[in-house]
Design a protein around this motif. Structure first.
Motif, mmCIF file in Angstrom:
data_model
loop_
_atom_site.group_PDB
_atom_site.id
_atom_site.type_symbol
_atom_site.label_atom_id
_atom_site.label_comp_id
_atom_site.label_asym_id
_atom_site.label_seq_id
_atom_site.Cartn_x
_atom_site.Cartn_y
_atom_site.Cartn_z
ATOM 1 N N PRO A 9 29.506 -10.894 -2.499
ATOM 2 C CA PRO A 9 30.496 -9.857 -2.863
ATOM 3 C C PRO A 9 31.766 -9.915 -2.016
ATOM 4 O O PRO A 9 32.863 -9.638 -2.511
ATOM 5 N N LEU A 10 31.628 -10.294 -0.739
ATOM 6 C CA LEU A 10 32.822 -10.418 0.094
ATOM 7 C C LEU A 10 33.736 -11.534 -0.403
ATOM 8 O O LEU A 10 34.962 -11.375 -0.425
ATOM 9 N N PHE A 11 33.152 -12.671 -0.791
ATOM 10 C CA PHE A 11 33.955 -13.755 -1.362
ATOM 11 C C PHE A 11 34.618 -13.308 -2.665
ATOM 12 O O PHE A 11 35.759 -13.671 -2.945
ATOM 13 N N THR A 12 33.915 -12.519 -3.445
ATOM 14 C CA THR A 12 34.477 -12.031 -4.701
ATOM 15 C C THR A 12 35.663 -11.106 -4.442
ATOM 16 O O THR A 12 36.676 -11.180 -5.142
ATOM 17 N N ILE A 13 35.547 -10.257 -3.443
ATOM 18 C CA ILE A 13 36.671 -9.385 -3.084
ATOM 19 C C ILE A 13 37.868 -10.220 -2.636
ATOM 20 O O ILE A 13 39.009 -9.929 -3.005
ATOM 21 N N VAL A 14 37.611 -11.273 -1.886
ATOM 22 C CA VAL A 14 38.697 -12.172 -1.466
ATOM 23 C C VAL A 14 39.319 -12.852 -2.680
ATOM 24 O O VAL A 14 40.554 -12.958 -2.777
ATOM 25 N N PHE A 15 38.496 -13.307 -3.628
ATOM 26 C CA PHE A 15 39.029 -13.933 -4.843
ATOM 27 C C PHE A 15 39.899 -12.952 -5.634
ATOM 28 O O PHE A 15 40.959 -13.322 -6.136
ATOM 29 N N ILE A 16 39.429 -11.707 -5.754
ATOM 30 C CA ILE A 16 40.210 -10.691 -6.474
ATOM 31 C C ILE A 16 41.558 -10.489 -5.789
ATOM 32 O O ILE A 16 42.600 -10.431 -6.449
ATOM 33 N N TYR A 17 41.563 -10.433 -4.475
ATOM 34 C CA TYR A 17 42.803 -10.238 -3.734
ATOM 35 C C TYR A 17 43.745 -11.427 -3.900
ATOM 36 O O TYR A 17 44.949 -11.246 -4.112
#
Length: 109
Positions: A9-17
């Motif tokens: 989920p942290l990588f996904t948040i980074v991708f979204i950003y």
């Protein structure tokens, strides 16, 4: 394994950003965030299904496919509806089975 559960989920948040900074599309960022929150919520709620192991394993596979569909939406901006609805469907099947198996509820007939 727990390390991966925290990092994905942290990588996904980074991708979204990163995609938001590149495109500047707030609608896509909000939808992606809501999809991620929904997948995380359904994965946490899925722990109640451990009493029916085949359904629980099906739910885990559905969660992984929904996570993949969320990543696909972030990069391609296309929904994979079947993968996104599958965890909710397995949860509803479990709740239906529990409701039928509960002898304290009044009969439908």
């Amino acid at each position: 394994m727990k390390f991966v559960i925290i990092l994905l989920p942290l990588f996904t948040i980074v991708f979204i950003y990163i995609v938001f900074k590149r495109d500047g599309d707030i609608k896509k960022a909000v939808i992606s965030s809501l999809l991620l929150v929904g997948v995380i919520t359904l994965s946490i709620m899925g722990n109640i299904m451990r009493s029916i192991i085949p359904l629980f394993l099906t739910h885990i596979v559905a969660i992984v496919s929904a996570y993949g569909a969320t990543i696909y939406y972030i990069f391609r901006e296309k929904f994979v509806w079947l993968a996104l609805i599958a965890p909710l469907a397995t949860m509803l099947v479990y709740l239906f089975l529990v409701w039928i198996g509960n002898e304290h509820l009044p009969s439908l007939l």
